[in-house]
Design a protein around this motif. Structure first.
Motif, PDB file in Angstrom:
ATOM      1  N   ASN A   1      12.713  28.255  75.494  1.00 19.62           N
ATOM      2  CA  ASN A   1      12.454  27.358  74.354  1.00 19.62           C
ATOM      3  C   ASN A   1      13.650  26.452  74.041  1.00 19.62           C
ATOM      4  O   ASN A   1      13.536  25.546  73.229  1.00 19.62           O
ATOM      5  CB  ASN A   1      12.002  28.147  73.109  1.00 19.62           C
ATOM      6  CG  ASN A   1      12.995  29.204  72.723  1.00 19.62           C
ATOM      7  OD1 ASN A   1      14.022  29.369  73.401  1.00 19.62           O
ATOM      8  ND2 ASN A   1      12.721  29.929  71.656  1.00 19.62           N
ATOM      9  N   THR A   2      14.798  26.695  74.692  1.00 19.25           N
ATOM     10  CA  THR A   2      15.918  25.735  74.613  1.00 19.25           C
ATOM     11  C   THR A   2      16.412  25.536  76.050  1.00 19.25           C
ATOM     12  O   THR A   2      17.483  25.997  76.411  1.00 19.25           O
ATOM     13  CB  THR A   2      17.067  26.261  73.729  1.00 19.25           C
ATOM     14  OG1 THR A   2      17.370  27.599  74.143  1.00 19.25           O
ATOM     15  CG2 THR A   2      16.748  26.234  72.266  1.00 19.25           C
ATOM     16  N   PRO A   3      15.599  24.841  76.847  1.00 21.41           N
ATOM     17  CA  PRO A   3      15.842  24.848  78.295  1.00 21.41           C
ATOM     18  C   PRO A   3      16.947  23.894  78.766  1.00 21.41           C
ATOM     19  O   PRO A   3      17.308  23.929  79.935  1.00 21.41           O
ATOM     20  CB  PRO A   3      14.494  24.414  78.866  1.00 21.41           C
ATOM     21  CG  PRO A   3      13.886  23.571  77.796  1.00 21.41           C
ATOM     22  CD  PRO A   3      14.380  24.090  76.490  1.00 21.41           C
ATOM     23  N   TYR A   4      17.463  23.044  77.887  1.00 18.47           N
ATOM     24  CA  TYR A   4      18.468  22.073  78.328  1.00 18.47           C
ATOM     25  C   TYR A   4      19.801  22.313  77.627  1.00 18.47           C
ATOM     26  O   TYR A   4      19.824  22.800  76.499  1.00 18.47           O
ATOM     27  CB  TYR A   4      17.977  20.634  78.089  1.00 18.47           C
ATOM     28  CG  TYR A   4      16.833  20.306  79.018  1.00 18.47           C
ATOM     29  CD1 TYR A   4      17.076  20.015  80.358  1.00 18.47           C
ATOM     30  CD2 TYR A   4      15.515  20.351  78.579  1.00 18.47           C
ATOM     31  CE1 TYR A   4      16.035  19.775  81.237  1.00 18.47           C
ATOM     32  CE2 TYR A   4      14.464  20.112  79.451  1.00 18.47           C
ATOM     33  CZ  TYR A   4      14.734  19.828  80.783  1.00 18.47           C
ATOM     34  OH  TYR A   4      13.709  19.595  81.654  1.00 18.47           O
ATOM     35  N   MET A   5      20.878  21.977  78.313  1.00 17.46           N
ATOM     36  CA  MET A   5      22.213  22.101  77.720  1.00 17.46           C
ATOM     37  C   MET A   5      22.827  20.706  77.694  1.00 17.46           C
ATOM     38  O   MET A   5      23.562  20.316  78.594  1.00 17.46           O
ATOM     39  CB  MET A   5      23.082  23.056  78.539  1.00 17.46           C
ATOM     40  CG  MET A   5      22.532  24.469  78.578  1.00 17.46           C
ATOM     41  SD  MET A   5      23.641  25.612  79.430  1.00 17.46           S
ATOM     42  CE  MET A   5      24.862  25.919  78.144  1.00 17.46           C
ATOM     43  N   ILE A   6      22.458  19.945  76.683  1.00 15.09           N
ATOM     44  CA  ILE A   6      22.936  18.567  76.561  1.00 15.09           C
ATOM     45  C   ILE A   6      24.242  18.593  75.778  1.00 15.09           C
ATOM     46  O   ILE A   6      24.309  19.180  74.691  1.00 15.09           O
ATOM     47  CB  ILE A   6      21.891  17.671  75.852  1.00 15.09           C
ATOM     48  CG1 ILE A   6      20.531  17.776  76.555  1.00 15.09           C
ATOM     49  CG2 ILE A   6      22.362  16.221  75.798  1.00 15.09           C
ATOM     50  CD1 ILE A   6      20.452  17.280  77.970  1.00 15.09           C
ATOM     51  N   LYS A   7      25.263  17.963  76.356  1.00 17.11           N
ATOM     52  CA  LYS A   7      26.618  18.080  75.808  1.00 17.11           C
ATOM     53  C   LYS A   7      26.731  17.822  74.309  1.00 17.11           C
ATOM     54  O   LYS A   7      27.449  18.515  73.621  1.00 17.11           O
ATOM     55  CB  LYS A   7      27.527  17.106  76.543  1.00 17.11           C
ATOM     56  CG  LYS A   7      28.416  17.761  77.570  1.00 17.11           C
ATOM     57  CD  LYS A   7      29.294  16.696  78.129  1.00 17.11           C
ATOM     58  CE  LYS A   7      30.217  17.174  79.201  1.00 17.11           C
ATOM     59  NZ  LYS A   7      30.950  16.037  79.773  1.00 17.11           N
ATOM     60  N   SER A   8      26.040  16.807  73.820  1.00 19.01           N
ATOM     61  CA  SER A   8      26.238  16.477  72.407  1.00 19.01           C
ATOM     62  C   SER A   8      25.571  17.497  71.484  1.00 19.01           C
ATOM     63  O   SER A   8      25.856  17.547  70.298  1.00 19.01           O
ATOM     64  CB  SER A   8      25.700  15.083  72.117  1.00 19.01           C
ATOM     65  OG  SER A   8      24.452  14.923  72.753  1.00 19.01           O
ATOM     66  N   ASP A   9      24.657  18.345  72.037  1.00 18.57           N
ATOM     67  CA  ASP A   9      23.964  19.333  71.199  1.00 18.57           C
ATOM     68  C   ASP A   9      24.759  20.621  71.033  1.00 18.57           C
ATOM     69  O   ASP A   9      24.440  21.445  70.206  1.00 18.57           O
ATOM     70  CB  ASP A   9      22.610  19.717  71.814  1.00 18.57           C
ATOM     71  CG  ASP A   9      21.663  18.537  71.837  1.00 18.57           C
ATOM     72  OD1 ASP A   9      21.935  17.575  71.117  1.00 18.57           O
ATOM     73  OD2 ASP A   9      20.678  18.589  72.586  1.00 18.57           O
ATOM     74  N   PHE A  10      25.728  20.855  71.895  1.00 16.48           N
ATOM     75  CA  PHE A  10      26.529  22.066  71.774  1.00 16.48           C
ATOM     76  C   PHE A  10      27.938  21.736  72.239  1.00 16.48           C
ATOM     77  O   PHE A  10      28.159  20.713  72.882  1.00 16.48           O
ATOM     78  CB  PHE A  10      25.930  23.213  72.606  1.00 16.48           C
ATOM     79  CG  PHE A  10      26.168  23.116  74.090  1.00 16.48           C
ATOM     80  CD1 PHE A  10      25.511  22.168  74.845  1.00 16.48           C
ATOM     81  CD2 PHE A  10      27.056  23.968  74.718  1.00 16.48           C
ATOM     82  CE1 PHE A  10      25.730  22.068  76.212  1.00 16.48           C
ATOM     83  CE2 PHE A  10      27.287  23.877  76.081  1.00 16.48           C
ATOM     84  CZ  PHE A  10      26.611  22.919  76.833  1.00 16.48           C
ATOM     85  N   ILE A  11      28.888  22.603  71.864  1.00 12.72           N
ATOM     86  CA  ILE A  11      30.256  22.317  72.266  1.00 12.72           C
ATOM     87  C   ILE A  11      30.749  23.376  73.235  1.00 12.72           C
ATOM     88  O   ILE A  11      30.159  24.436  73.359  1.00 12.72           O
ATOM     89  CB  ILE A  11      31.211  22.178  71.061  1.00 12.72           C
ATOM     90  CG1 ILE A  11      31.059  23.392  70.159  1.00 12.72           C
ATOM     91  CG2 ILE A  11      30.975  20.895  70.319  1.00 12.72           C
ATOM     92  CD1 ILE A  11      32.119  23.481  69.098  1.00 12.72           C
TER      93      ILE A  11
END
Ligand code: SF4
Ligand code: SF4
Ligand code: SF4
Lengths: 188, 319
Positions: A176-186
């Protein structure tokens, strides 16, 4: 007394059957829940760990790779001189193929307003080689990242790229959170 | 004789050998890796002729802080804005003062009478003991103050959020703003693709601003009128490259520029004309860093670099 015993035995057998059935139902339910939970994990690339080694293009079981470049627009500077788009050291910002980093011309440079440009990835053409990601991260804002695209990834039991990744950048993430987009997490 | 144990032993050994060979084949050891057909070589842009490096690292001061944000040198002391703290330390690293700040700071500048600290969207003034003497009106949601410079009773604040430079009197009166357009019909002024936007006065009182998206250093009159610039779009050591450099700059007493770059992190000295003079710290001094160090110089020509990632102040002195 004997009757009581008889009844008790019958009760006992009935109760046992009920319990066994109950356990079986609950167990089956639990098992199927566990299985469906197992399916709720997908492979993804941690962009802070990836070192753009090129293996994402060559090790995936899919051809072309299920890994694609993604632009985290929040981080993008919309730069005139995009170092993920233009090769290092180009003398003028001419969009001839010889000046471009991408080997498949998968990046589209769109004029927004003087002097800002938007960079979009044509996923059909992108082979996930990571050259643009390296250029952007080493000299720019690092908004280009490699991500496994789940519309084409087979979610292999063991990701063939994860086995070869020299940076241990590929891991299981919840579906349900399949992507790791840089601006969404540090960076952890 | 019973051959069974021998056969079992031999089978076990064979299984172990096959396992070891398989493990070795799939291991990620560098010599096992195939050549990357998509290699994009950027290492060559990071190497520097050692003859060009004319500074040596002479001292490292570790900071006892979570998130250093800004550095200034004045009155023979180092002033660090970090976390929600102002720290004052001597050049041998002894903390002599520490004061709580009203918010998380973004930059700092110090004169012989006052300390000015930028806090994302507002500026506050302090006396040299760290007591707040004025908190100026916030500038608005889009504001991100990244650098401050003071000359006499004028203060200039670079705002990376709105890509403008605000002008104040040192007692907090707002005097105006300019956007770096060299002429009225210019299509753009400052181009600031990331939150790096420095402003500084040289020792002749000339106002310089880093137009990072153009990889240029630009000079302005105090009223915000563009005067001149220099730039060098060059991926090699001579110039600046990438989206936004130089990320930080300051001046040596002779008017030379000291610049620090992000990503391919390096510190260099440029002559007042804009020609490269020498390298202070090449990329190899920052093997794991990507944030450009903040800079401060002393009247003796020493260069202090605030290494945000190592949380250290690193002193570079002429060899
Ligand atoms: S294999 Fe690993 S390091 Fe190499 S490009 Fe893919 S994720 Fe990045
Ligand atoms: S350089 Fe490689 S990763 Fe980047 S867009 Fe082109 S094919 Fe995709
Ligand atoms: S899980 Fe399979 S299909 Fe998906 S990226 Fe890895 S190797 Fe490719």
């Amino acid at each position: 007394m004997a009757d009581d015993k008889k009844l008790n035995r019958r009760d006992f057998i009935q109760n046992s059957m009920r319990t066994t059935l109950g356990i079986a139902v609950v167990g089956l339910g639990g098992l199927s829940m566990l299985r469906s939970k197992g399916e709720n994990w997908v492979w993804q690339i941690d962009p802070f760990k990836c070192t753009w080694c090129g293996r994402c293009a060559t090790s995936c079981v899919m051809t072309p790779s299920a890994v694609k470049c993604v632009n985290a627009y929040d981080l993008c500077g919309y730069c005139d001189l995009c170092t993920g788009y233009f090769k290092n050291g180009v003398k003028d910002l001419n969009t001839g193929a010889e000046n471009l980093v991408c080997p498949t011309s998968a990046i589209v440079r769109k004029f927004i307003e003087e002097p800002y440009f938007q960079f979009d990835i044509v996923e059909k053409l992108c082979i996930g080689c990571g050259k643009c990601v390296k250029g952007c991260t080493q000299f720019g804002n690092g908004s280009f990242i490699l991500q496994i695209r789940h519309d084409r990834c087979k979610n292999c039991n063991e990701c063939a790229i994860a086995r070869m990744c020299p940076s241990d950048a590929i891991k299981r993430v919840p579906a349900n959170t399949p992507y790791m987009i840089k601006s969404d997490f540090i960076r952890k | 004789m019973n051959k069974r144990p021998i056969i079992i032993f031999l089978l076990l050994m064979a299984a172990i050998i096959v396992f070891v060979i398989y493990k070795d084949l799939i291991s990620k050891r560098p010599e096992n890796r195939s050549v990357n057909p998509y290699e994009y070589d950027v290492v060559k842009y990071k190497s520097v002729d050692s003859a060009m490096v004319r500074y040596k690292e002479a001292q490292v001061i570790s900071l006892n802080t979570r998130a250093p944000r800004g550095l200034a040198y004045a009155n023979r002391k180092l002033y660090i804005a970090s976390d929600s703290l102002l720290q004052v330390i001597t050049v041998d690293g002894k903390e002599v003062n520490r004061a709580k700040l009203p918010a998380s700071p973004s930059c700092i500048t110090v004169t012989d009478q006052s300390i000015f600290i930028g806090f994302n969207d507002f500026i506050a003034a302090f006396d040299l003991n760290g007591k707040m003497t004025g908190r100026w009106k916030p500038l608005g949601k889009k504001t991100l103050i990244t650098s401050l410079a003071v000359k006499d009773n004028l203060l200039f604040a670079a705002d990376a959020g709105s890509r403008k430079v605000h002008r104040y009197s040192t007692d907090g009166k707002y005097l105006g703003v300019f956007d770096g357009k060299s002429a009225k019909d210019s299509k753009h002024g400052f181009i600031i693709p990331s939150p790096y936007f420095d402003v500084a006065f040289n020792h002749d009182g000339e106002l310089w601003i880093a137009n990072t998206g153009k990889r240029a250093l630009e000079q302005y009159y105090d009223n915000g009128t563009f005067r001149t610039f220099w730039s060098n779009d060059e991926v090699g050591i001579e110039g600046f490259w990438g989206c936004c450099n130089p990320a930080h700059f300051t001046f040596l007493p002779d008017g030379s520029f000291v610049t620090s770059e992000k990503n391919n992190v390096r510190i260099k000295v440029y002559k007042p004309s804009g020609a490269l003079d020498c390298v202070v710290a090449p990329s190899e001094k920052f093997p794991n860093e990507e944030l450009a160090p903040a800079l401060a110089t002393t009247p003796e020509g020493d260069i202090y670099a605030l290494d945000f990632q190592k949380k250290e102040i690193r002193l570079f002195q002429h060899k």
